[in-house]
Design a protein around this motif. Structure first.
Motif, PDB file in Angstrom:
ATOM      1  N   SER A 143       0.846  -1.189   0.000  1.00 37.95           N
ATOM      2  CA  SER A 143       0.000   0.000   0.000  1.00 37.95           C
ATOM      3  C   SER A 143       0.880   1.236   0.000  1.00 37.95           C
ATOM      4  CB  SER A 143      -0.940   0.012   1.210  1.00 37.95           C
ATOM      5  OG  SER A 143      -0.211   0.205   2.392  1.00 37.95           O
ATOM      6  N   THR A 191       0.451   5.898  -0.115  1.00 44.14           N
ATOM      7  CA  THR A 191      -0.390   7.079  -0.171  1.00 44.14           C
ATOM      8  C   THR A 191       0.217   8.056  -1.158  1.00 44.14           C
ATOM      9  OG1 THR A 191       0.803   8.073   1.676  1.00 44.14           O
ATOM     10  CG2 THR A 191      -1.201   6.834   2.211  1.00 44.14           C
ATOM     11  N   THR A 196      -0.998  11.878  -3.721  1.00 45.88           N
ATOM     12  CA  THR A 196      -1.972  12.897  -4.062  1.00 45.88           C
ATOM     13  C   THR A 196      -2.209  12.826  -5.558  1.00 45.88           C
ATOM     14  OG1 THR A 196      -1.183  14.297  -2.268  1.00 45.88           O
ATOM     15  CG2 THR A 196      -2.508  15.351  -3.966  1.00 45.88           C
ATOM     16  N   PRO A 211      -5.792  13.595  -1.905  1.00 44.71           N
ATOM     17  CA  PRO A 211      -5.040  12.500  -1.292  1.00 44.71           C
ATOM     18  C   PRO A 211      -5.749  11.148  -1.481  1.00 44.71           C
ATOM     19  CG  PRO A 211      -5.486  14.251   0.308  1.00 44.71           C
ATOM     20  CD  PRO A 211      -6.246  14.570  -0.920  1.00 44.71           C
ATOM     21  N   TYR A 212      -4.953  10.104  -1.598  1.00 45.65           N
ATOM     22  CA  TYR A 212      -5.514   8.761  -1.748  1.00 45.65           C
ATOM     23  C   TYR A 212      -4.608   7.745  -1.068  1.00 45.65           C
ATOM     24  CZ  TYR A 212      -2.002   8.086  -5.364  1.00 45.65           C
ATOM     25  OH  TYR A 212      -0.809   7.985  -6.042  1.00 45.65           O
ATOM     26  N   LYS A 213      -5.176   6.573  -0.820  1.00 44.39           N
ATOM     27  CA  LYS A 213      -4.400   5.429  -0.352  1.00 44.39           C
ATOM     28  C   LYS A 213      -4.686   4.285  -1.308  1.00 44.39           C
ATOM     29  CE  LYS A 213      -3.182   2.396   3.380  1.00 44.39           C
ATOM     30  NZ  LYS A 213      -3.219   2.106   4.788  1.00 44.39           N
ATOM     31  N   ALA A 214      -3.644   3.694  -1.845  1.00 38.90           N
ATOM     32  CA  ALA A 214      -3.772   2.597  -2.801  1.00 38.90           C
ATOM     33  C   ALA A 214      -3.327   1.296  -2.144  1.00 38.90           C
ATOM     34  CB  ALA A 214      -2.924   2.863  -4.037  1.00 38.90           C
ATOM     35  N   MET A 245      -8.202   1.746  -4.981  1.00 38.44           N
ATOM     36  CA  MET A 245      -8.269   2.982  -4.206  1.00 38.44           C
ATOM     37  C   MET A 245      -9.726   3.337  -3.958  1.00 38.44           C
ATOM     38  SD  MET A 245      -5.409   5.159  -6.255  1.00 38.44           S
ATOM     39  CE  MET A 245      -5.423   4.222  -7.770  1.00 38.44           C
ATOM     40  N   MET A 298     -12.850   5.569  -3.550  1.00 33.21           N
ATOM     41  CA  MET A 298     -13.185   6.927  -3.983  1.00 33.21           C
ATOM     42  C   MET A 298     -13.714   7.701  -2.779  1.00 33.21           C
ATOM     43  SD  MET A 298     -12.250   7.005  -7.052  1.00 33.21           S
ATOM     44  CE  MET A 298     -12.910   8.560  -7.585  1.00 33.21           C
ATOM     45  N   PRO A 299     -13.287   8.960  -2.611  1.00 34.35           N
ATOM     46  CA  PRO A 299     -13.676   9.706  -1.412  1.00 34.35           C
ATOM     47  C   PRO A 299     -15.180   9.960  -1.293  1.00 34.35           C
ATOM     48  CG  PRO A 299     -12.279  11.045  -2.857  1.00 34.35           C
ATOM     49  CD  PRO A 299     -12.399   9.694  -3.475  1.00 34.35           C
ATOM     50  N   ARG A 346     -16.895   5.753  -1.561  1.00 34.17           N
ATOM     51  CA  ARG A 346     -16.093   4.607  -1.136  1.00 34.17           C
ATOM     52  C   ARG A 346     -16.075   3.445  -2.136  1.00 34.17           C
ATOM     53  NH1 ARG A 346     -12.603   6.717   1.709  1.00 34.17           N
ATOM     54  NH2 ARG A 346     -12.047   4.780   2.699  1.00 34.17           N
ATOM     55  N   ASN A 404     -11.893   2.309  -6.996  1.00 34.05           N
ATOM     56  CA  ASN A 404     -11.320   2.596  -8.300  1.00 34.05           C
ATOM     57  C   ASN A 404     -10.218   1.559  -8.456  1.00 34.05           C
ATOM     58  OD1 ASN A 404     -10.252   3.648 -10.632  1.00 34.05           O
ATOM     59  ND2 ASN A 404      -9.409   5.473  -9.668  1.00 34.05           N
TER      60      ASN A 404
END
Length: 151
Positions: free
Chosen positions: A63, A65, A67, A72-75, A96, A98-99, A102, A105
């Protein structure tokens, strides 16, 4: 990048360090997300070296993190069983949330080395697992192998 091993994976996907590269978009019927392929040529033994770094990165990257376009995202990275193509191949999936809602993606990457070339096939979808068509990957790798034998 929050994890250096993951940066290696991304750099290989993006053909960093290649001598020359070209990308192609595949538009799928009934899908808003295109598929992609990137063909990257390396000098000397640099393709095998880059692929070795990719394999090493995939052993520990799970994983990271960053931008992106939406902030910002966490993969999450998950290695998958690779097809038996070219000189060597790997496959992995990124997910990831989606903000907004949820949904995931998701992206699937199949990376194949043939001689001095690394080709990366990518598929993406939202809310369902994507897959680049295996027969198209096989056909493209066969063409690449044939072209390298002619030179």
């Amino acid at each position: 990048m929050s994890d250096p091993a993951c940066q290696v994976v991304i750099d290989t996907r993006d053909a960093k360090g290649s001598f020359a590269r070209i990308s192609q978009i595949f538009n799928w019927k009934n899908s808003v997300w295109p598929g992609t392929s990137t063909l990257a040529s390396y000098e000397g033994g640099k393709a095998a070296t880059a692929f070795g770094r990719l394999r090493g990165g995939l052993k520990s990257c799970r994983s990271y993190t960053g931008t992106g376009w939406v902030g910002p995202y966490k993969a999450q990275l998950t290695p998958e069983k690779a097809p038996r193509l070219g000189d060597e191949a790997v496959r992995y999936r990124l997910a990831m949330p989606m903000p907004e809602d949820r949904r995931l993606n998701e992206m699937q990457y199949t990376v194949v080395r043939v001689g001095s070339v690394i080709v990366t096939f990518g598929a993406q979808d939202l809310g369902k697992p994507p897959a680049f068509p295996a027969d198209l990957i096989r056909k493209q790798v066969e063409r690449l192998s044939a072209a390298q034998r002619q030179h």
